[in-house]
Structures are given as structure tokens and as C-alpha cells.
Design a protein around this motif. Structure first.
Motif, PDB file in Angstrom:
ATOM      1  N   ARG A  95      50.143  35.408  47.633  1.00 39.54           N
ATOM      2  CA  ARG A  95      48.824  35.087  48.220  1.00 39.54           C
ATOM      3  C   ARG A  95      48.226  33.811  47.643  1.00 39.54           C
ATOM      4  O   ARG A  95      47.582  33.047  48.365  1.00 39.54           O
ATOM      5  N   ALA A  96      48.487  33.573  46.360  1.00 37.67           N
ATOM      6  CA  ALA A  96      47.919  32.360  45.750  1.00 37.67           C
ATOM      7  C   ALA A  96      48.597  31.100  46.276  1.00 37.67           C
ATOM      8  O   ALA A  96      48.089  29.998  46.076  1.00 37.67           O
ATOM      9  N   MET A  97      49.738  31.251  46.944  1.00 37.90           N
ATOM     10  CA  MET A  97      50.458  30.077  47.459  1.00 37.90           C
ATOM     11  C   MET A  97      50.275  29.900  48.960  1.00 37.90           C
ATOM     12  O   MET A  97      50.795  28.933  49.537  1.00 37.90           O
TER      13      MET A  97
ATOM     14  N   HIS B 122      43.554  34.604  40.340  1.00 33.51           N
ATOM     15  CA  HIS B 122      43.424  33.476  41.269  1.00 33.51           C
ATOM     16  C   HIS B 122      42.477  33.738  42.437  1.00 33.51           C
ATOM     17  O   HIS B 122      42.700  33.235  43.536  1.00 33.51           O
ATOM     18  N   VAL B 124      42.514  35.951  44.352  1.00 32.27           N
ATOM     19  CA  VAL B 124      43.246  36.551  45.466  1.00 32.27           C
ATOM     20  C   VAL B 124      42.748  37.967  45.697  1.00 32.27           C
ATOM     21  O   VAL B 124      42.712  38.463  46.803  1.00 32.27           O
ATOM     22  N   TRP B 125      42.372  38.614  44.631  1.00 34.69           N
ATOM     23  CA  TRP B 125      41.690  39.888  44.758  1.00 34.69           C
ATOM     24  C   TRP B 125      40.409  39.820  43.948  1.00 34.69           C
ATOM     25  O   TRP B 125      40.239  38.904  43.133  1.00 34.69           O
ATOM     26  N   PRO B 131      44.539  45.964  40.778  1.00 34.89           N
ATOM     27  CA  PRO B 131      45.627  46.398  41.660  1.00 34.89           C
ATOM     28  C   PRO B 131      46.624  47.375  41.062  1.00 34.89           C
ATOM     29  O   PRO B 131      47.280  48.087  41.814  1.00 34.89           O
ATOM     30  N   ALA B 139      45.504  48.652  50.309  1.00 38.17           N
ATOM     31  CA  ALA B 139      45.084  47.753  51.384  1.00 38.17           C
ATOM     32  C   ALA B 139      45.171  46.320  50.875  1.00 38.17           C
ATOM     33  O   ALA B 139      44.992  46.072  49.689  1.00 38.17           O
ATOM     34  N   PRO B 140      45.447  45.382  51.792  1.00 38.55           N
ATOM     35  CA  PRO B 140      45.442  43.987  51.340  1.00 38.55           C
ATOM     36  C   PRO B 140      44.043  43.589  50.891  1.00 38.55           C
ATOM     37  O   PRO B 140      43.053  44.129  51.381  1.00 38.55           O
ATOM     38  N   PRO B 141      43.945  42.705  49.947  1.00 37.37           N
ATOM     39  CA  PRO B 141      42.627  42.313  49.451  1.00 37.37           C
ATOM     40  C   PRO B 141      41.841  41.542  50.502  1.00 37.37           C
ATOM     41  O   PRO B 141      42.421  41.026  51.456  1.00 37.37           O
ATOM     42  N   ARG B 144      40.260  35.489  50.369  1.00 38.90           N
ATOM     43  CA  ARG B 144      39.970  34.920  49.066  1.00 38.90           C
ATOM     44  C   ARG B 144      38.878  33.864  49.150  1.00 38.90           C
ATOM     45  O   ARG B 144      38.707  33.186  50.148  1.00 38.90           O
ATOM     46  N   TYR B 195      50.669  31.580  40.029  1.00 35.88           N
ATOM     47  CA  TYR B 195      50.719  31.323  41.471  1.00 35.88           C
ATOM     48  C   TYR B 195      51.780  32.152  42.175  1.00 35.88           C
ATOM     49  O   TYR B 195      51.649  32.461  43.346  1.00 35.88           O
ATOM     50  N   HIS B 197      52.660  35.196  41.408  1.00 32.28           N
ATOM     51  CA  HIS B 197      52.489  36.627  41.156  1.00 32.28           C
ATOM     52  C   HIS B 197      52.729  37.401  42.452  1.00 32.28           C
ATOM     53  O   HIS B 197      52.062  37.161  43.452  1.00 32.28           O
TER      54      HIS B 197
END
Lengths: 186, 515
Positions: A95-97, B122, B124-125, B131, B139-141, B144, B195, B197
């Protein structure tokens, strides 16, 4: 210096690599992957790792060695997406990419192609979509050519670049490409 | 192993497996005391992580592995059910800092350390979304938000920042480097990783231990044998499984071949970055032929899926052994010739000598491991210090250099190629007969640890709550956790154009660290 020259002479000139792969399976969507017709010159490739384990990177690096000699095909790897014709994406999309990938895609001038390299980029591989991973490349940016394998061998990647550079004879899209691959390899 | 009242002295219990690991449940006071004692004895933190064991009534648990002359100590601390906390170890071991930040990002267990910036998250969540908590909905976060990350600034006239990444210019993994520079001189370097992860620990939870081997071999593509080996060791420890001797010897063969492949590749890249393209061609060719032998004999150029819990999924006949032996002899001869050329090349040596210097005291303070530590004069190598079979019979000579610069790391790599080739010939000569795999499908224990000296350094795999499928947790530790801060310390004082060379001399992992 004499030692260096002796080693170069000892190594000699390696023969051109014949195509040995008969099991190459490439998947592609429209438009046809051949890009050289449109741009009329060699290909510049920008690689983007969106979460790969580094296995696909090792094989991209191997393409530059004296055996596979990718540069001899007329393919070179470039540092900026603005200089690229092809975006070569490896790994599931972390997701970060996802945003950096979109940014890189938008920076590549048209016409362009996206190649998803390896099982993870093609279909998420051993990973799954979850809180940290979007999944394969295709939901994030459109993919023109998918090269499966974990990692795909340098020979298969080389073949795929040849497909991107082959003049479009008849038919385009997946069928034309598959037909050409079958005719060539089988 | 049973839970024990941790208020008194720790009740150590020896874990099964070839490593001398003792485990104990501790309270917060003992957690600090044991870590401080280890620190005082010149020991180091092996790894620090957490797991959500609320389903089995232990709440959130924080684990640390401490490695000292005394042996290996694995301590587990119950951090509570709600608002879990534990005392930081980052004041003792700076290498704990980022591991504690990652632990908070994943499980929300706070360490009280001053640096509370997210490491893996990041944006992202969300900041209150953890998580790896087992009750978190899968569920997807949410979408962002902006991702401002406060790098530590350097102030002063003429100082500016160079931001590099996450997409780097070459064919390498993504990460971000923030350089503070004055002209061309690097004043400070701070890396920001995470990045790539991918939620590997979460993925492991959904996989039975046997199939997890496939994933373990795919989190760090240049170290697949070492990762799969460490994972197999941990699974075997919790399964009471003893792999047959031939399997262990074949594994060592694979570890050493993986080490040689990576050193060859990196030496080529180091020559290239140093301005000798000849080196890239020559080492690239050696590596390519080495990898093709992997494909022919083991079915995979990078040895994926060859090491499995219980043993190995390959065997070698007399022809294959002969081929490996003659290949080893040939590579040794060529490498010696190339080393001679590299040593004699004034231009290359001028670039290598003094670049990215990290002295022994700095390396020690930061908890350096593996190749980078050895190039700074620290003789740490699992194969020699805690040899598991067959290394106990082989006797590994540890290479150390004192320079701590690129030249020293190049020197150690050459030494290690030679030593690995020697070990490979010894393994080929003494390979015991017999089966190559034993059944390994019943997890009986709760805790298991595996460790392999990969080409970068010590790779650890820890499994907790193994017996209760679905509640198990797999923790993977790459030596790059310890060694990224080394690079950040080695670069300042050098010039920005030397950074790629310095970076390559370490060649640290991204995916193996980000997980």
C-alpha cells in the motif's frame, strides 16, 4: 593491467544466446505489446519495485550480464520514468508503494507499456491482499504484458522484451502475441 | 514449558533444537535487569517483537532475544490486555529503537521510548488501528492521508537536504534516504524504510507451519536458503523433529553457495560503482554460471523451496557432487585472479580505501552483526560461535578486517568466498549417506527458534504458540535491523557521489526488513 587484459582474453567473446525456452507463457491485454512500431527505436525501461522480495530484481540485474546481454537487444534501463517507454513492475503492490507507482506511471510519456514481472506482480504470488498489500499490479495501473515466474528466468524476460520490440505483423493483443510465441517457440 | 511466577528469579527452560536457547517469562523488572546484565556482559539484542496472545489468556506479549557469551536468552513479558506497555530496551541497545516502533505500529504495545514516529505504518493504516491484533477485522484500511514524516533536520548556513526514493534510480528495492549535505559532503543520513511492508506476519498466521516454508523463502529473495533454513529450524524445534544428518549437510552446502553467489554479485557491483566495468562483467559471469548450476541441480536459481521443515527437497548423486567440486575449484581459481586485479587497481582502491568508515567502537555500540561487523573487527559469526551441525564438525574460520571501510568489506567478501568454497569442498567430501527428509508435521512445543548465518548476518525465525494452529505467530528478523543504522553512521563525512559505493558495500535488505 596485463593481468586484466589476460583475463579478458581468457574469457573470450561469448556466443549469442539462442532461444531455448519453449514454455514461455505471456499474457497480454490490448493494445498489442509491440512498442517499437510506434516509437521507432530501442526501448528505455524504468523498473519499479512495489514490494518484491528482491528475487525479480536479481534477475533483472542478471539480464545485464554477458550471457543475456539485454543491451544488445536494444533495451536499456533508465533512471527516470520520464526517460522511459516501459514501466517494469515487480512485487505485489504494497500500500505504501501504490502512490509512488501511480506517480511513476503518470511520468512515463505516451505511448507506453506496463510489464508486470513475476508471480507477485501478475497475481500477488505467495502474498495476499491485506491491510498492507493492495494485490497485483493490474488493479493499480493497466498492465500490457504479464510475465509469470518466481522469479521469471532471465531468458523468459528477454523473450518478453523481444515481444515488445517485434514488428506487429498480423493481429494484435493477446491472440496475436500468443500465436507468434507458439510459432516461434513450438 | 509452563508459565511461571515471574516475581522471583527467572525460571529458565532450555528450548529444543541445536541452539543453546533458554526461555523465561519475566516481569517488567526482570525484563530490564536481564537486558542490562546482558548489555554489561557485552551481549547484544538479537531481536525484539510482540504477539497477541489474548486468545490463550496471556494478553499481549513482548519477546526479546539476547545473545551473549553466556548463550542465548529468550525473555517474554506479559504486557497486559488493555493499553499494553513494556519498558524500552533502546537505551541499552540502540538497535531496539526501530523494532520497538514497528512493534507499536503493528500491535499498539508502547515502549515509552522518546522516538514515537511510526516506522512501518506510513499512514497506510490509522494511528489507532493495529493490524496484528487478532480481533481486528480483516478489512482494508481506509484511504491513506498525507504522510509527513519528521526527519531529524540539520540546521545551519549552507545546509540543504537531498531526498532520495522511495523509487531509487537503479534496479534496487524501494526506500527513502534523506541526506543533509553541505556542498557534496554528507552531514547526516537518515533512512526511512517500510515501503515494502506486506503484512508477512499476518500472512503466516493464515498458513499452516508446513506451507509457511514457501513464504519464508520468499521474503528476501537473495537469502532464500538462509531464511528457509532458519524457518525450518524453528519448525523442527517445535515439532521435536531431528532432520537426518545428510539433510543438515546439504543445507550447509546451500547456505555456503548462497553466500558465494551474493558476494560474487556484490563484488561485481562494487567494481562497477568504483569505475571498473571489467569487474561487473567478470563477477557477473561467475555468478551467472553459479546460478545456472543451482537451476540444474536444485531446480531453482535462487534455491527457493529446496529447504523444507524436516530436511531438504533435493539430493545429489555422484555426478552432481563431482560437478560441484570441479566448479568450486574453478571459481576459486578465477576469484583469486580477480582479487589480484582488484587489489592492484589503483583507481578502484582509491575509491574503496577510507570510504564509509565505521570503526570498531561505533559498530559495537550500534550492535553490528554479520559481514559489516566483521569488516569493523568484530568476529561474530554463528557458524563459529554457536555452530549447529554440520558447522561444529567443519570449523569455520571467521574473517575480520579492522579498516571498517568499503575496502574492508570488500576484503571480507573475498575471504568469505574462499572460506565458503573450502567449506563446500569439505561438505562434498564428507557428505553422510542416508535420507534427506524426516516427517515434521506435528507441532508439539510452544516456542521454537531458528538461526542461520546468512550472507548479510544472523537471520532469526521465532515461532510462538506453535501448538495451537491459528494462534501461532512467526517472527522473522533480518540482520539489516541492526545494520541499517551502521550505514547511516558510515556515510557522514563522505561525499554524496560515494554513497552508492558505500551503500553497496553493505547491501542491506529492504523486503526482509519491511516484511
Amino acid at each position: 593491467m596485463h593481468k586484466l587484459i589476460r583475463q579478458i582474453l581468457k574469457t573470450g567473446i561469448l556466443p549469442r544466446l539462442p532461444s531455448r525456452r519453449r514454455d514461455a507463457v505471456l499474457e497480454t491485454g490490448a493494445p498489442g505489446p509491440s512498442l517499437t512500431d510506434e516509437i521507432g527505436r530501442a526501448l528505455a525501461v524504468r523498473h519499479v519495485d512495489t514490494g518484491s522480495c528482491n528475487g525479480c530484481e536479481l534477475e533483472i540485474q542478471a539480464l545485464g550480464n554477458a550471457v543475456y546481454n539485454l543491451a544488445a537487444l536494444g533495451v536499456h534501463l533508465v533512471a527516470s520514468p520520464r526517460h522511459a517507454d516501459v514501466l517494469l513492475v515487480t512485487g505485489p503492490v504494497a500500500r505504501a508503494m501504490a502512490d509512488p507507482l501511480r506517480t511513476a506511471y503518470e511520468a512515463v510519456p505516451n505511448p507506453k507499456r506496463v510489464v508486470a514481472l513475476g508471480d507477485c506482480a501478475c497475481g500477488c504470488g505467495v502474498y495476499t491482499a491485506n491491510y498492507a498489500t493492495v494485490g497485483a499490479v493490474s488493479p493499480v495501473i493497466p498492465v500490457d504484458l504479464a510475465i509469470p515466474g518466481c522469479p521469471p528466468s532471465p531468458e523468459v524476460i528477454r523473450e518478453a522484451f523481444q515481444a515488445l520490440m517485434r514488428p506487429r505483423l498480423r493481429g494484435s493483443g493477446i491472440r496475436g502475441l500468443m500465436r507468434r510465441f507458439m510459432a516461434r517457440d513450438g | 514449558m509452563t508459565d511461571h511466577d515471574p516475581r522471583s528469579a527467572p525460571a529458565w527452560s532450555r528450548l529444543p533444537g541445536p541452539l543453546p536457547v533458554n526461555h523465561a517469562w519475566v516481569d517488567a523488572r526482570l525484563w530490564r535487569e536481564i537486558a542490562a546484565r546482558c548489555h554489561a556482559e557485552d551481549g547484544r539484542l538479537g531481536s525484539l517483537w510482540g504477539s497477541d496472545e489474548r486468545p490463550t489468556g496471556s494478553g499481549f506479549v513482548v519477546h526479546a532475544i539476547l545473545v551473549s557469551q553466556e548463550g542465548w536468552h529468550w525473555i517474554s513479558l506479559k504486557a497486559g490486555d488493555t493499553n499494553p506497555r513494556f519498558p524500552t530496551l533502546s537505551d541499552l541497545f540502540p538497535e531496539a529503537a526501530r523494532q520497538e516502533r514497528a512493534l507499536f505500529d503493528l500491535l499498539g504495545i508502547g515502549s515509552g521510548a522518546p522516538d514515537t514516529r511510526p516506522w512501518l505504518r506510513h499512514e497506510v493504516w490509522g494511528p489507532a488501528d493495529f493490524p496484528l491484533r487478532r480481533d481486528r477485522a480483516d478489512a482494508p484500511p481506509a484511504a491513506r492521508g498525507a504522510d509527513p514524516y519528521p526527519f531529524v533536520p540539520v540546521r545551519g548556513e549552507g545546509v540543504h537536504e537531498i531526498a532520495v526514493g522511495p523509487i531509487h534510480a537503479g534496479t534496487i528495492e524501494p526506500g527513502h534516504f534523506r541526506f543533509s549535505v553541505m556542498g557534496d559532503e554528507i552531514l547526516r543520513l537518515e533512512a526511512r524504510l517500510g515501503y515494502t511492508h506486506k503484512g508477512v506476519a499476518k500472512r503466516f498466521e493464515a498458513m499452516p507451519l508446513a506451507t509457511g516454508a514457501r513464504l519464508a523463502g520468499r521474503v528476501c529473495g537473495d537469502s532464500t536458503a538462509a531464511y528457509a533454513g532458519a524457518y525450518a529450524m524453528a519448525v523442527e524445534a517445535v515439532s521435536g523433529c531431528a532432520p537426518p544428518p545428510r539433510a543438515l549437510w546439504l543445507r550447509a552446502l546451500l547456505f555456503e553457495r548462497e553466500r558465494v553467489a551474493n558476494h560474487l554479485g556484490d563484488l561485481g557491483a562494487l567494481c562497477q560503482d568504483g569505475g571498473l566495468a571489467f569487474g561487473l562483467t567478470q563477477f557477473g559471469l561467475l555468478k551467472e554460471r553459479w546460478l545456472e548450476t543451482h537451476r540444474r541441480l536444485f531446480g531453482h536459481r535462487y534455491l527457493m523451496d529446496v529447504i523444507v521443515p524436516g530436511g531438504v527437497a533435493c539430493d545429489l548423486d555422484a555426478t552432481a557432487l563431482g560437478l560441484l567440486e570441479s566448479e568450486g575449484t574453478a571459481v576459486l581459481e578465477t576469484t583469486r585472479r580477480l582479487e589480484d586485479i582488484v587489489d592492484d587497481h589503483a583507481g578502484l582502491q582509491e575509491r574503496f580505501l577510507g570510504a564509509g568508515r565505521l570503526d570498531r567502537a561505533q559498530a559495537r555500540a550500534l550492535g553490528a552483526v554479520g559481514l559489516a561487523a566483521r569488516a569493523s573487527g568484530i568476529a561474530c559469526d554463528l557458524r563459529a560461535l554457536w555452530p549447529s551441525p554440520p558447522y561444529d564438525a567443519l570449523g569455520t574460520r571467521v574473517s575480520t578486517r579492522t579498516g571498517g571501510d568499503v575496502a574492508a568489506r570488500v576484503g571480507v567478501r573475498f575471504d568469505e568466498i574462499r572460506e565458503s568454497l573450502r567449506l563446500i569442498q569439505a561438505i562434498l567430501a564428507q557428505l553422510p549417506p542416508g535420507p534427506v527428509c524426516a516427517p515434521c508435521d506435528r507441532a508439539e512445543g510452544l516456542l521454537g527458534l531458528g538461526a542461520v548465518e546468512g550472507w548479510r548476518g544472523r537471520i532469526l525465525v521465532a515461532i510462538t504458540r506453535a501448538r495451537t494452529s491459528g494462534d501461532h505467530h512467526v517472527h522473522i528478523h533480518d540482520p539489516s535491523w541492526q545494520n541499517w543504522p551502521l550505514l547511516e553512521r558510515a556515510a557522514p563525512g563522505d561525499l554524496v557521489p560515494d554513497f552508492p559505493l558505500i551503500n553497496k558495500s553493505f547491501n542491506l535488505a529492504y523486503s526482509g526488513l519491511d516484511l
